[in-house]
Design a protein around this motif. Structure first.
Motif, PDB file in Angstrom:
ATOM      1  N   SER A  71       0.722  -1.261  -0.014  1.00 32.73           N
ATOM      2  CA  SER A  71       0.093  -0.074  -0.015  1.00 32.73           C
ATOM      3  C   SER A  71       0.867   1.275  -0.072  1.00 32.73           C
ATOM      4  O   SER A  71       0.564   2.176  -0.665  1.00 32.73           O
ATOM      5  CB  SER A  71      -1.063  -0.098   1.152  1.00 32.73           C
ATOM      6  OG  SER A  71      -1.466   1.280   1.277  1.00 32.73           O
ATOM      7  N   LEU A  72       1.972   1.316   0.657  1.00 29.81           N
ATOM      8  CA  LEU A  72       2.719   2.369   0.879  1.00 29.81           C
ATOM      9  C   LEU A  72       3.786   2.630  -0.294  1.00 29.81           C
ATOM     10  O   LEU A  72       3.951   3.604  -1.008  1.00 29.81           O
ATOM     11  CB  LEU A  72       3.875   2.335   1.995  1.00 29.81           C
ATOM     12  CG  LEU A  72       4.575   3.460   2.339  1.00 29.81           C
ATOM     13  CD1 LEU A  72       3.851   4.553   2.496  1.00 29.81           C
ATOM     14  CD2 LEU A  72       5.477   3.309   3.905  1.00 29.81           C
ATOM     15  N   ILE A  73       3.953   1.605  -0.951  1.00 21.38           N
ATOM     16  CA  ILE A  73       4.787   1.535  -2.270  1.00 21.38           C
ATOM     17  C   ILE A  73       3.879   2.110  -3.287  1.00 21.38           C
ATOM     18  O   ILE A  73       4.179   2.848  -4.045  1.00 21.38           O
ATOM     19  CB  ILE A  73       5.361   0.308  -2.703  1.00 21.38           C
ATOM     20  CG1 ILE A  73       6.657  -0.228  -1.554  1.00 21.38           C
ATOM     21  CG2 ILE A  73       6.037   0.372  -3.881  1.00 21.38           C
ATOM     22  CD1 ILE A  73       6.738  -1.834  -1.804  1.00 21.38           C
ATOM     23  N   GLU A  74       2.621   1.717  -3.395  1.00 15.92           N
ATOM     24  CA  GLU A  74       1.795   2.129  -4.241  1.00 15.92           C
ATOM     25  C   GLU A  74       1.502   3.736  -3.895  1.00 15.92           C
ATOM     26  O   GLU A  74       1.234   4.491  -5.195  1.00 15.92           O
ATOM     27  CB  GLU A  74       0.373   1.233  -4.285  1.00 15.92           C
ATOM     28  CG  GLU A  74      -0.543   1.888  -5.176  1.00 15.92           C
ATOM     29  CD  GLU A  74      -1.824   0.832  -5.282  1.00 15.92           C
ATOM     30  OE1 GLU A  74      -2.777   1.372  -6.002  1.00 15.92           O
ATOM     31  OE2 GLU A  74      -2.091   0.105  -4.230  1.00 15.92           O
ATOM     32  N   ALA A  75       1.476   4.147  -2.822  1.00 12.39           N
ATOM     33  CA  ALA A  75       1.006   5.502  -2.524  1.00 12.39           C
ATOM     34  C   ALA A  75       2.346   6.452  -3.276  1.00 12.39           C
ATOM     35  O   ALA A  75       2.161   7.323  -3.928  1.00 12.39           O
ATOM     36  CB  ALA A  75       1.143   5.660  -1.289  1.00 12.39           C
ATOM     37  N   HIS A  76       3.515   5.710  -3.261  1.00 11.22           N
ATOM     38  CA  HIS A  76       4.598   6.728  -3.638  1.00 11.22           C
ATOM     39  C   HIS A  76       4.731   6.570  -5.221  1.00 11.22           C
ATOM     40  O   HIS A  76       5.202   7.753  -5.985  1.00 11.22           O
ATOM     41  CB  HIS A  76       6.074   5.744  -3.406  1.00 11.22           C
ATOM     42  CG  HIS A  76       6.692   6.258  -2.063  1.00 11.22           C
ATOM     43  ND1 HIS A  76       7.178   7.269  -1.866  1.00 11.22           N
ATOM     44  CD2 HIS A  76       6.375   5.621  -0.776  1.00 11.22           C
ATOM     45  CE1 HIS A  76       7.517   7.529  -0.729  1.00 11.22           C
ATOM     46  NE2 HIS A  76       7.039   6.566   0.151  1.00 11.22           N
ATOM     47  N   ALA A  77       3.975   5.717  -5.861  1.00 10.25           N
ATOM     48  CA  ALA A  77       3.807   5.616  -7.159  1.00 10.25           C
ATOM     49  C   ALA A  77       2.629   6.365  -7.874  1.00 10.25           C
ATOM     50  O   ALA A  77       2.825   6.997  -8.825  1.00 10.25           O
ATOM     51  CB  ALA A  77       3.696   4.144  -7.866  1.00 10.25           C
ATOM     52  N   ARG A  78       1.758   6.363  -6.639  1.00  7.66           N
ATOM     53  CA  ARG A  78       0.181   7.161  -7.463  1.00  7.66           C
ATOM     54  C   ARG A  78      -0.010   8.431  -6.956  1.00  7.66           C
ATOM     55  O   ARG A  78      -1.002   9.030  -7.299  1.00  7.66           O
ATOM     56  CB  ARG A  78      -0.803   6.147  -7.308  1.00  7.66           C
ATOM     57  CG  ARG A  78      -0.708   4.467  -7.980  1.00  7.66           C
ATOM     58  CD  ARG A  78      -1.863   3.848  -7.829  1.00  7.66           C
ATOM     59  NE  ARG A  78      -1.702   2.634  -8.461  1.00  7.66           N
ATOM     60  CZ  ARG A  78      -2.102   2.329  -9.559  1.00  7.66           C
ATOM     61  NH1 ARG A  78      -2.377   3.431 -10.459  1.00  7.66           N
ATOM     62  NH2 ARG A  78      -1.981   1.158 -10.446  1.00  7.66           N
ATOM     63  N   VAL A  79       0.579   9.119  -5.832  1.00  5.91           N
ATOM     64  CA  VAL A  79       0.021  10.250  -5.015  1.00  5.91           C
ATOM     65  C   VAL A  79       1.198  11.253  -5.368  1.00  5.91           C
ATOM     66  O   VAL A  79       2.276  11.282  -4.693  1.00  5.91           O
ATOM     67  CB  VAL A  79      -0.131   9.867  -3.583  1.00  5.91           C
ATOM     68  CG1 VAL A  79      -0.385  11.306  -2.774  1.00  5.91           C
ATOM     69  CG2 VAL A  79      -1.108   8.776  -3.318  1.00  5.91           C
ATOM     70  N   PRO A  80       0.882  12.116  -6.187  1.00  6.12           N
ATOM     71  CA  PRO A  80       1.882  13.124  -6.424  1.00  6.12           C
ATOM     72  C   PRO A  80       2.149  14.173  -5.453  1.00  6.12           C
ATOM     73  O   PRO A  80       3.362  14.593  -5.505  1.00  6.12           O
ATOM     74  CB  PRO A  80       1.165  13.943  -7.598  1.00  6.12           C
ATOM     75  CG  PRO A  80      -0.175  13.503  -7.656  1.00  6.12           C
ATOM     76  CD  PRO A  80      -0.416  12.250  -7.165  1.00  6.12           C
ATOM     77  N   GLN A  81       1.292  14.415  -4.505  1.00  6.90           N
ATOM     78  CA  GLN A  81       1.645  15.077  -3.297  1.00  6.90           C
ATOM     79  C   GLN A  81       2.724  14.506  -2.556  1.00  6.90           C
ATOM     80  O   GLN A  81       3.216  15.230  -1.657  1.00  6.90           O
ATOM     81  CB  GLN A  81       0.129  15.259  -2.515  1.00  6.90           C
ATOM     82  CG  GLN A  81      -0.674  16.344  -3.157  1.00  6.90           C
ATOM     83  CD  GLN A  81      -1.709  15.293  -4.095  1.00  6.90           C
ATOM     84  OE1 GLN A  81      -1.454  14.370  -4.462  1.00  6.90           O
ATOM     85  NE2 GLN A  81      -2.739  15.959  -4.561  1.00  6.90           N
ATOM     86  N   LEU A  82       2.764  13.194  -2.315  1.00  7.91           N
ATOM     87  CA  LEU A  82       3.798  12.508  -1.811  1.00  7.91           C
ATOM     88  C   LEU A  82       5.227  12.767  -2.421  1.00  7.91           C
ATOM     89  O   LEU A  82       5.357  12.412  -3.289  1.00  7.91           O
ATOM     90  CB  LEU A  82       3.495  11.027  -1.415  1.00  7.91           C
ATOM     91  CG  LEU A  82       4.660  10.037  -0.695  1.00  7.91           C
ATOM     92  CD1 LEU A  82       4.352  10.477   0.643  1.00  7.91           C
ATOM     93  CD2 LEU A  82       3.988   8.730  -0.708  1.00  7.91           C
TER      94      LEU A  82
END
Length: 447
Positions: A247-258
């Motif tokens: 889930s966290l790895i996916e957030a790095h891929a998909r959330v531009p604000q991160l």
């Protein structure tokens, strides 16, 4: 005339957050105004850290200086909070009997009542218990001070690395409710905050209870927070390799604000020492995590923590650390000489690495890390970077300062209307601790 509060903070960003909340509590309860001058304060608090030996000694040196202030002004209240307070408790008064308040990270919300008791009875107050839920329930609403804000999402640590005192001073891992965190972020955004940093001793172990009874992890929290209007950038710290999930790895891929910047402590490149440290992961596991993160976010900047001279560290162990650093190419990282912390399992091990050897190894490691960070900075020259403008530059009030995604300070001339906003800056020069830039206009990626 309003009474004054002075807080001296040692240690991590969690301590900075706790100090800010303590000041807000005492402003609400006692009308205390913060001051940068301890000479004029009516209440003096030191928020302590017990991670490093020198930091702990600094606390008692600070208290010794404040004793003189109290002798000249007997009504002054002196308090000790944070991890040293949690670890030592009432024993602090044995060494510094003029201390009036002793409170832990989980009891800072009780400081107003403790101050009332001190002033009513002239007797000392000590409370270093662990009422986890109570702390978050009783903290004041978040107040913005500029465009960036820390948001504590969890407390404590359940990893019990053999060198670390945190599980004993801050307790077991406990996560705030999912909706509670999002409400705080939304409230900060309404006050003009554009960047939030989620805090926790092991922040990626976050498992917040939702109102429907289910749990949300850090990746989900980041995804939802990014959807809040006004939030243009999200960071989190500090992480543990065991808690980097899909889930966290996916957030790095998909959330531009991160942000494309991650601090992921490894401590050593030696599997043997990782076992002695009870890190519960191998070098191969850490390498695989970094590979997955960089695949998800190719522009990811990675920083880490390293301990040099852990008991039994051989030249081969240290060489393995250097090899890992060269392989993974870390950005700005933190490295320390091992120091025994009372009460930790590692304190039972023979600290058998000579100090001269420790210092030589640390110098070699730091030189390598500094060279890597310098290369990253120099590679940014000529690029266009999106920065969040914090305010005026420290050394030149006619210039502005902000930070890049990879957490580098950029100083540049520009209009004051940029303060609190995202702008694009072309990097023109790289220095040891900062970058210089040329204003290129409002951010093309503005949220």
């Amino acid at each position: 005339m309003a009474r004054k509060l002075y807080i001296k903070t040692f240690g991590c960003q969690m301590n900075e957050y706790d100090s800010a909340k303590t000041a807000e509590l005492l402003a609400d309860s006692h009308g205390l105004e913060t001051t940068d001058n301890p000479e004029e304060a009516d209440v003096l608090l030191v928020n302590t850290c017990s991670v490093r030996e020198k930091a702990q000694e600094k606390v008692f040196s600070q208290l010794g200086r404040w004793r003189e202030l109290k002798e000249r002004k007997p009504g002054v209240v002196i308090g000790v909070g944070g991890c040293v307070a949690s670890q030592e408790g009432a024993a602090i008064r044995g060494r510094a009997p003029y201390v009036d308040l002793v409170y832990g990270p989980q009891t800072l919300q009780r400081v107003p009542q403790m101050l009332n008791e001190v002033e009513a009875t002239s007797g000392p107050q000590v409370d270093v218990s662990f009422p986890e839920v109570e702390k978050f329930d009783r903290l004041p609403p978040a107040r913005a001070e500029g465009p960036c804000a820390f948001v504590s999402v969890m407390e404590g640590c359940s990893k019990y690395c053999t060198f670390c005192v945190v599980p004993y001073t801050r307790g077991e891992e406990f996560s705030r409710g999912f909706e509670d965190v999002l409400l705080e972020v939304a409230g900060l955004a309404e006050q003009g905050v554009r960047e939030v940093t989620f805090l926790g001793q092991n922040v990626n172990a976050y498992r917040g209870r939702r109102d429907d009874g289910s749990e949300a992890d850090l990746g989900q929290l980041i995804t939802y927070a990014a959807a809040i209007e006004g939030i243009g950038r999200i960071r989190y710290t500090t992480s543990h390799p065991l808690e980097v999930n899909a889930s966290l790895i996916e957030a790095h891929a998909r959330v531009p604000q991160l942000v494309g910047h991650l601090h992921l402590p490894v401590q050593t490149g030696s599997d043997r020492l990782l076992g002695l440290m009870k890190r519960n992961h191998s070098v191969a596991h850490y390498r695989a995590i970094v590979g997955a993160l960089r695949k998800a976010r190719p522009d990811l900047f990675l920083s880490s923590d390293f301990i040099v001279g852990f008991p039994g560290e051989t030249q081969a162990d240290f060489a393995a650390t250097l090899a890992l650093v060269r392989e993974l190419n870390f950005d700005h990282s933190f490295s320390f000489i091992y120091s025994q912390r009372p009460g930790t399992p590692a304190s039972e091990l023979a600290d058998n690495v000579l100090m001269a050897v420790k210092k030589a190894r640390l110098a070699q490691l730091q030189a390598l890390l500094a060279a890597q960070a310098k290369a990253f900075s120099e590679a940014m020259v000529g690029t266009r970077q999106r920065i969040l403008v914090h305010g005026r530059a420290r050394r030149d009030a006619d210039e502005l300062a902000g930070r890049t995604e990879n957490n580098r300070v950029v100083n540049f001339p520009g209009p004051s209307t940029c303060i609190g906003q995202f702008v694009d800056v072309t990097i023109t020069a790289a220095f040891a601790n900062s970058l210089r830039g040329r204003f290129a206009g409002p951010s093309r990626l503005e949220a």
